[in-house]
Scaffold this active site. Structure first.
Site, PDB file in Angstrom:
ATOM      1  N   ASP A  31      31.385  42.938  27.813  1.00  0.00           N
ATOM      2  CA  ASP A  31      31.553  43.155  29.254  1.00  0.00           C
ATOM      3  C   ASP A  31      30.976  41.948  29.985  1.00  0.00           C
ATOM      4  OD1 ASP A  31      31.101  44.092  32.009  1.00  0.00           O
ATOM      5  OD2 ASP A  31      31.580  46.078  31.238  1.00  0.00           O
ATOM      6  N   LEU A  33      30.011  41.907  33.062  1.00  0.00           N
ATOM      7  CA  LEU A  33      29.085  42.404  34.107  1.00  0.00           C
ATOM      8  C   LEU A  33      29.440  41.880  35.497  1.00  0.00           C
ATOM      9  CD1 LEU A  33      25.628  42.183  32.219  1.00  0.00           C
ATOM     10  CD2 LEU A  33      27.264  44.052  32.246  1.00  0.00           C
ATOM     11  N   ILE A  52      36.375  38.850  28.201  1.00  0.00           N
ATOM     12  CA  ILE A  52      37.233  39.125  27.035  1.00  0.00           C
ATOM     13  C   ILE A  52      38.187  37.966  26.765  1.00  0.00           C
ATOM     14  CG2 ILE A  52      37.152  41.657  27.051  1.00  0.00           C
ATOM     15  CD1 ILE A  52      39.968  41.425  28.548  1.00  0.00           C
ATOM     16  N   TYR A 142      47.811  45.987  41.442  1.00  0.00           N
ATOM     17  CA  TYR A 142      46.992  46.666  40.435  1.00  0.00           C
ATOM     18  C   TYR A 142      47.871  47.537  39.519  1.00  0.00           C
ATOM     19  CZ  TYR A 142      43.817  50.186  38.534  1.00  0.00           C
ATOM     20  OH  TYR A 142      43.156  51.043  37.688  1.00  0.00           O
ATOM     21  N   LYS A 146      49.140  47.066  35.320  1.00  0.00           N
ATOM     22  CA  LYS A 146      48.959  48.107  34.291  1.00  0.00           C
ATOM     23  C   LYS A 146      50.316  48.463  33.665  1.00  0.00           C
ATOM     24  CE  LYS A 146      44.470  48.916  34.842  1.00  0.00           C
ATOM     25  NZ  LYS A 146      43.442  48.887  33.809  1.00  0.00           N
ATOM     26  N   PHE A 169      44.188  59.833  36.442  1.00  0.00           N
ATOM     27  CA  PHE A 169      44.376  60.176  37.841  1.00  0.00           C
ATOM     28  C   PHE A 169      43.038  59.891  38.560  1.00  0.00           C
ATOM     29  CE2 PHE A 169      48.749  61.811  38.410  1.00  0.00           C
ATOM     30  CZ  PHE A 169      49.209  61.356  37.188  1.00  0.00           C
ATOM     31  N   ILE A 206      40.045  61.030  57.230  1.00  0.00           N
ATOM     32  CA  ILE A 206      41.172  61.373  56.348  1.00  0.00           C
ATOM     33  C   ILE A 206      42.366  60.560  56.839  1.00  0.00           C
ATOM     34  CG2 ILE A 206      42.681  63.208  55.489  1.00  0.00           C
ATOM     35  CD1 ILE A 206      40.481  65.211  55.947  1.00  0.00           C
ATOM     36  N   ARG A 281      47.860  55.031  56.107  1.00  0.00           N
ATOM     37  CA  ARG A 281      47.972  53.581  55.877  1.00  0.00           C
ATOM     38  C   ARG A 281      49.293  53.273  55.180  1.00  0.00           C
ATOM     39  NH1 ARG A 281      42.443  53.531  52.635  1.00  0.00           N
ATOM     40  NH2 ARG A 281      43.627  55.258  51.757  1.00  0.00           N
TER      41      ARG A 281
HETATM   42  N1  LIG Z   1      37.735  54.737  38.046  1.00  0.00           N
HETATM   43  C1  LIG Z   1      38.960  55.211  38.246  1.00  0.00           C
HETATM   44  O1  LIG Z   1      39.169  56.125  39.062  1.00  0.00           O
HETATM   45  C2  LIG Z   1      40.146  54.661  37.459  1.00  0.00           C
HETATM   46  C3  LIG Z   1      41.407  55.253  37.659  1.00  0.00           C
HETATM   47  C4  LIG Z   1      42.485  54.761  36.932  1.00  0.00           C
HETATM   48  C5  LIG Z   1      42.299  53.731  36.012  1.00  0.00           C
HETATM   49  N2  LIG Z   1      41.065  53.171  35.857  1.00  0.00           N
HETATM   50  C6  LIG Z   1      40.923  52.073  34.877  1.00  0.00           C
HETATM   51  O2  LIG Z   1      39.881  52.412  33.976  1.00  0.00           O
HETATM   52  C7  LIG Z   1      39.185  51.248  33.540  1.00  0.00           C
HETATM   53  C8  LIG Z   1      37.703  51.435  33.726  1.00  0.00           C
HETATM   54  O3  LIG Z   1      37.450  51.738  35.083  1.00  0.00           O
HETATM   55  P1  LIG Z   1      35.971  51.950  35.627  1.00  0.00           P
HETATM   56  O4  LIG Z   1      36.063  52.886  36.785  1.00  0.00           O
HETATM   57  O5  LIG Z   1      35.039  52.258  34.519  1.00  0.00           O
HETATM   58  O6  LIG Z   1      35.683  50.466  36.194  1.00  0.00           O
HETATM   59  P2  LIG Z   1      34.318  49.671  36.346  1.00  0.00           P
HETATM   60  O7  LIG Z   1      34.592  48.629  37.367  1.00  0.00           O
HETATM   61  O8  LIG Z   1      33.154  50.590  36.553  1.00  0.00           O
HETATM   62  O9  LIG Z   1      34.136  48.980  34.917  1.00  0.00           O
HETATM   63  C9  LIG Z   1      34.945  47.928  34.473  1.00  0.00           C
HETATM   64  C10 LIG Z   1      34.085  46.990  33.652  1.00  0.00           C
HETATM   65  O10 LIG Z   1      34.924  45.973  33.119  1.00  0.00           O
HETATM   66  C11 LIG Z   1      34.236  44.742  33.165  1.00  0.00           C
HETATM   67  N3  LIG Z   1      35.248  43.645  33.182  1.00  0.00           N
HETATM   68  C12 LIG Z   1      36.260  43.454  34.055  1.00  0.00           C
HETATM   69  N4  LIG Z   1      37.005  42.387  33.701  1.00  0.00           N
HETATM   70  C13 LIG Z   1      36.425  41.891  32.562  1.00  0.00           C
HETATM   71  C14 LIG Z   1      36.729  40.812  31.701  1.00  0.00           C
HETATM   72  N5  LIG Z   1      37.757  39.997  31.916  1.00  0.00           N
HETATM   73  N6  LIG Z   1      35.937  40.604  30.613  1.00  0.00           N
HETATM   74  C15 LIG Z   1      34.876  41.416  30.357  1.00  0.00           C
HETATM   75  N7  LIG Z   1      34.535  42.452  31.147  1.00  0.00           N
HETATM   76  C16 LIG Z   1      35.311  42.696  32.238  1.00  0.00           C
HETATM   77  C17 LIG Z   1      33.368  44.809  34.411  1.00  0.00           C
HETATM   78  O11 LIG Z   1      32.245  43.947  34.324  1.00  0.00           O
HETATM   79  C18 LIG Z   1      32.986  46.293  34.467  1.00  0.00           C
HETATM   80  O12 LIG Z   1      31.716  46.528  33.882  1.00  0.00           O
HETATM   81  C19 LIG Z   1      39.794  50.092  34.309  1.00  0.00           C
HETATM   82  O13 LIG Z   1      40.753  49.467  33.478  1.00  0.00           O
HETATM   83  C20 LIG Z   1      40.487  50.746  35.490  1.00  0.00           C
HETATM   84  O14 LIG Z   1      41.588  50.020  35.936  1.00  0.00           O
HETATM   85  C21 LIG Z   1      39.983  53.614  36.553  1.00  0.00           C
END
Ligand SMILES: NC(=O)c1ccc[n+]([C@@H]2O[C@H](COP(=O)([O-])OP(=O)(O)OC[C@H]3O[C@@H](n4cnc5c(N)ncnc54)[C@H](O)[C@@H]3O)[C@@H](O)[C@H]2O)c1
Length: 323
Positions: A31, A33, A52, A142, A146, A169, A206, A281
């Protein structure tokens, strides 16, 4: 067994890492961070601070820890920001992710679990639960990144490399012992905005009361992060056993309107805030609820934390602790 977890210091990645560690699976986390504070690095995990995109390091980790399965959470996730900074999202969530997937495949990874999103569907203009084979018309960069990664996984998967894409979701909630929960506080999410209203005693806005839904406000399907973590554990077992690609919605299949959620919360005397309406929006989605038959069947999975009030209050407790 060792599993490589990207983004494991984030919200859902850390929840999943904690669960895997509990199930005696070693989590090797990579990660970069992105948040200045509050990153969660589960104790007992092996942690590498890196992007990554560093495929030399990724390759070394795969070899050293004999990695056969990867859970890929690392991404940027702010839908609004993806509209104002499309290049940032395209680079990280598509180009770097693609390069990372190639590196995993070339180095013998067999099972790849991908964090996808309901944002791949876009605005369906129907008050109907969405199925995995519904048309994919993302309206944000975004969602588009995906969708493109899902397509890429379909294209490159073969006998030796299988994937499972999980379309989350609305993820809510935090650990009951407050070990993990959502990190970012600037993202325009429902829970961040709610927390700000509670703290500042300002109205919760809202967006729109003229959506074509039961009370005119947007309808969402919320899922607790602990149920989602369990889904990842079941998905891992599924891929190892069945060696078959899958794409599944992750929600409870139950829609709550935002007004309904707020009014439920306001029954609690400790919460002292009001709500009002502001304009819908552009691009706001009116109704987004998962059809969950597929995931229920394939993984034989049942929700365990679906009480909406508990979900929200666990997250509010977490946010208070962070303050
Ligand atoms: N939280 C939600 O509601 C939600 C909904 C749908 C999808 N997602 C997907 O789930 C996944 C996790 O979401 P989350 O809420 O835990 O997000 P988050 O932001 O809390 O965690 C993502 C982590 O990925 C790390 N990161 C990002 N790009 C990186 C890179 N290139 N190399 C290394 N580390 C990297 C960040 O440092 C962070 O710690 C994401 O892919 C997000 O798109 C989340």
């Amino acid at each position: 067994m060792n599993v490589l977890i990207t983004g494991g210091a984030g919200y859902i990645g850390s929840a999943t890492s904690y669960l895997l560690i509990k199930k005696k699976i070693k989590s090797v986390i990579i990660d970069k961070l992105i948040y200045k504070k509050n990153n969660i690095i589960p104790k007992k995990s092996i942690f590498f601070k890196s992007n990554i995109s560093n495929t030399i390091l990724v390759k070394k980790i795969i070899k050293k820890y004999n990695i056969n399965s990867v859970i890929h959470f690392a991404a940027y996730k702010d839908i609004e920001e993806s509209t104002s900074k499309p290049k940032k999202y395209y680079k990280n969530n598509y180009l770097i992710t693609k390069k990372f997937i190639d590196c995993c495949k070339e180095n013998g990874v067999s099972n790849f679990i991908f964090s996808s999103t309901a944002a791949v569907y876009g605005n369906l203009h129907k008050n109907k639960k969405v199925l995995e084979n519904s048309p994919l018309k993302p309206i944000s960069i975004y969602g588009l990144t995906k969708k493109k990664i899902e397509k890429y996984l379909i294209r490159i998967s073969d006998k030796k490399f299988k994937f499972f894409s999980l379309r989350y979701f609305n993820v809510l909630g935090a650990d009951k012992y407050l070990k993990y929960g959502p990190i970012e506080s600037n993202v325009n999410s429902f829970s961040n905005n709610l927390y700000k209203s509670i703290i500042s005693k300002k109205d919760f806005k809202i967006f729109g009361n003229n959506h074509k839904t039961m009370d005119g406000t947007p309808v969402r399907d919320f899922i607790h992060v602990d149920d989602l973590a369990k889904i990842h554990f079941e998905t891992l077992k599924y891929l190892i056993k069945n060696k078959k690609n899958q794409i599944c919605n992750c929600g409870y299949g139950k829609g709550y309107s935002i007004k309904q959620v707020i009014e439920t919360l306001l029954k609690n005397k400790d919460l002292n805030f009001n709500y009002s309406f502001s304009k819908k929006r552009p691009g706001d989605i009116s109704y987004m609820v998962a059809d969950t038959k597929k995931i229920n069947k394939i993984l034989n999975w049942k929700p365990r934390h679906s009480d909406l009030e508990n979900m929200i209050f666990s997250e509010l407790r977490w946010k208070k602790k962070k303050k």
